[in-house]
Design an enzyme around this catalytic site. Structure first.
Site: not given
Ligand code: ATP
Ligand code: MG
Length: 447
Positions: A73, A75, A154
């Site tokens: 997805d 963001d 993160d």
């Molecule tokens: P995935 O591909 O599994 O969705 P993702 O990194 O995109 O991994 P998301 O939960 O969709 O994970 O989060 C989107 C973004 O938000 C992350 O890439 C990161 O920049 C930020 N983020 C998410 N969770 C946290 C957290 N617990 N602490 C700090 N930043 C976070």
């Molecule tokens: Mg994501």
């Protein structure tokens, strides 16, 4: 050629002079094509920019594109407040309390738009931010600059911003260099960042397994030591994170990594117990392998099935206990299922919509033992027969029950009417069966 391009990205002269300036990486070097970004995300960024705000694709999507994966997805991050974003897009709504964001709807695609988050200052209003004594962030609605937003993410690989208008990647923490070096590195002081949000402990393990990145040494070091922090995370956040972990297509690796880092204790009570008994472990591993295989081949995987397998050996133990106490088998199974779900819910809240299917799969299991009379025919018409049967096969494969039972159902399901009649076992316990007749009616409501 590729080497040259990569060298250009990492050329020291291009490095920012101060940490306040992002490294700006151009189209030629980062290689992300605009057509790899969803139309909905592009329109969201464009809409924001036209209204005079900034709009960037951010986080996992940029990381995945740089690594050659297809993002799940997209963001978007912006300097507009949630209210301002809401005004720009007719079809949008503000959601969340702990972390307010805006959902912008385009057809059946939803883009999450997040306002840049800033630093927490002591004087911040309690409505906007809340931090516990241990440093955990409970609420985070303090807005800030893009640079501050990057510092609050993160991992360095997750703090990359793609500007579709300029086709540029903005990198504040050398995330691109870390990706190239195959490293997952936390931003800032590791212990502080894990204390702020212990879910990051799980994210480190999950993302490293999913992306094939090695957890950088300083990021890795405090993980086992801080494992207990996970006890305080809300059950529903844990569930969401575990679901992502199990359905990542790398569940086996993730679970093994969780165990290696002592993160599994108390996380899922089932993993404590199950992974320590040979039969239970085999069953869970088979199920995870199965899930990984399905996801790899592009099939969907049902979380209910997966959680039903993860908890099955707990159910078996509780079931035996209730039978030993003199309960009839079917009511004993229902007592056992409820008990296991209740214990589990304290730690990790499995969503209700999954729980009912899990119970259906479990309560079907004793019905596979009944191979006489009309019962096998009735079971075949059960709406969840397929899931129950797949579950049965896993039980056979793990050695819990005889393979013969699974083979019997495999054959029976596809057999001709004649062959089915031949296959039925003799109905040799008429008395007992008749007596039980009234009970299955109650049991079937659950089944
Ligand atoms: P995935 O591909 O599994 O969705 P993702 O990194 O995109 O991994 P998301 O939960 O969709 O994970 O989060 C989107 C973004 O938000 C992350 O890439 C990161 O920049 C930020 N983020 C998410 N969770 C946290 C957290 N617990 N602490 C700090 N930043 C976070
Ligand atoms: Mg994501």
């Amino acid at each position: 050629m590729i080497k040259r391009l990569l060298q250009r990205v990492f050329k020291p002269s291009k490095k920012p002079a101060s940490p306040h300036q992002p490294q700006r990486i151009q189209r030629k070097s980062h290689g992300i094509r605009k057509d790899q970004i969803s139309q909905a995300a592009l329109k969201t960024c464009e809409g924001l920019q036209k209204a005079g705000y900034e709009g960037y694709v951010v986080g996992g999507a940029v990381r995945d594109l740089l690594m050659g994966f297809k993002p799940k997805d997209f963001d978007v991050a912006t300097n507009a407040t949630p209210e301002q974003v809401n005004k720009v897009f007719r079809r949008s709504r503000i959601i969340g309390r702990r972390f307010r964001i805006v959902h912008v709807l385009w057809g059946n695609e939803t883009i999450e738009v997040t306002t840049f988050r800033g630093h927490h200052q002591n004087e911040s209003s309690a409505d906007d931010a809340a931090v516990t004594d241990s440093g955990r962030i409970l609420r985070d609605n303090i807005f800030g600059s893009m640079e501050e937003d990057a510092a609050r993410r993160d991992f360095t690989a997750n703090a990359l911003y793609y500007d579709p208008a300029r086709e540029e990647v903005l990198d504040f923490h050398h995330g691109v260099a870390d990706i190239k070096a195959n490293l997952l590195r936390i931003i800032g002081e590791p212990k502080t960042r894990y204390r702020e949000d212990p879910v990051r402990l799980l994210r480190a393990v999950r993302l490293s397994a999913k992306l094939g990145l090695k957890i950088e040494a300083a990021t890795q070091k405090p993980i086992s030591e801080l494992a207990d922090l996970l006890q305080d995370v809300s059950p529903s956040r844990l569930f969401d994170e575990m679901l992502k972990l199990f359905l990542s297509g790398h569940a086996m690796e993730s679970i093994n990594a969780l165990r290696a880092q002592h993160l599994h204790h108390g996380l899922l009570p089932l993993l404590d117990v199950v992974l320590e008994q040979p039969l239970g472990e085999r069953f869970v591993m088979l199920s995870l392998e199965n899930t990984d295989r399905r996801i790899e081949s592009g099939k969907s995987s049902n979380p209910s099935f997966l959680f039903a397998t993860l908890l099955w050996h707990e159910v078996l133990v509780a079931w035996k206990k209730f039978k030993d106490q003199g309960e009839h088998p079917i009511p004993a199974l229902h007592l056992a299922m409820n008990q296991v779900i209740d214990i589990q819910a304290g730690k990790l809240a499995i969503h209700n919509r999954y729980v009912s299917t899990m119970k259906e799969i479990w309560s079907m299991q004793p019905r596979f033992e009944q191979r006489a009379g009309k019962r096998p025919y009735a079971l075949l018409t059960h709406p969840r027969y397929r899931a129950g049967y797949d579950f049965l096969l896993l039980r056979c494969e793990s050695g819990e029950i005889s393979q013969e039972l699974g083979d019997w159902w495999t054959e029976f399901a596809d057999a001709s009417t004649e062959r089915r009649t031949q296959m039925l076992l003799p109905d040799n316990a008429p008395k007992k069966r008749r007596r039980r007749k009234r009970k299955p009616a109650a049991a079937q409501q659950h089944a």
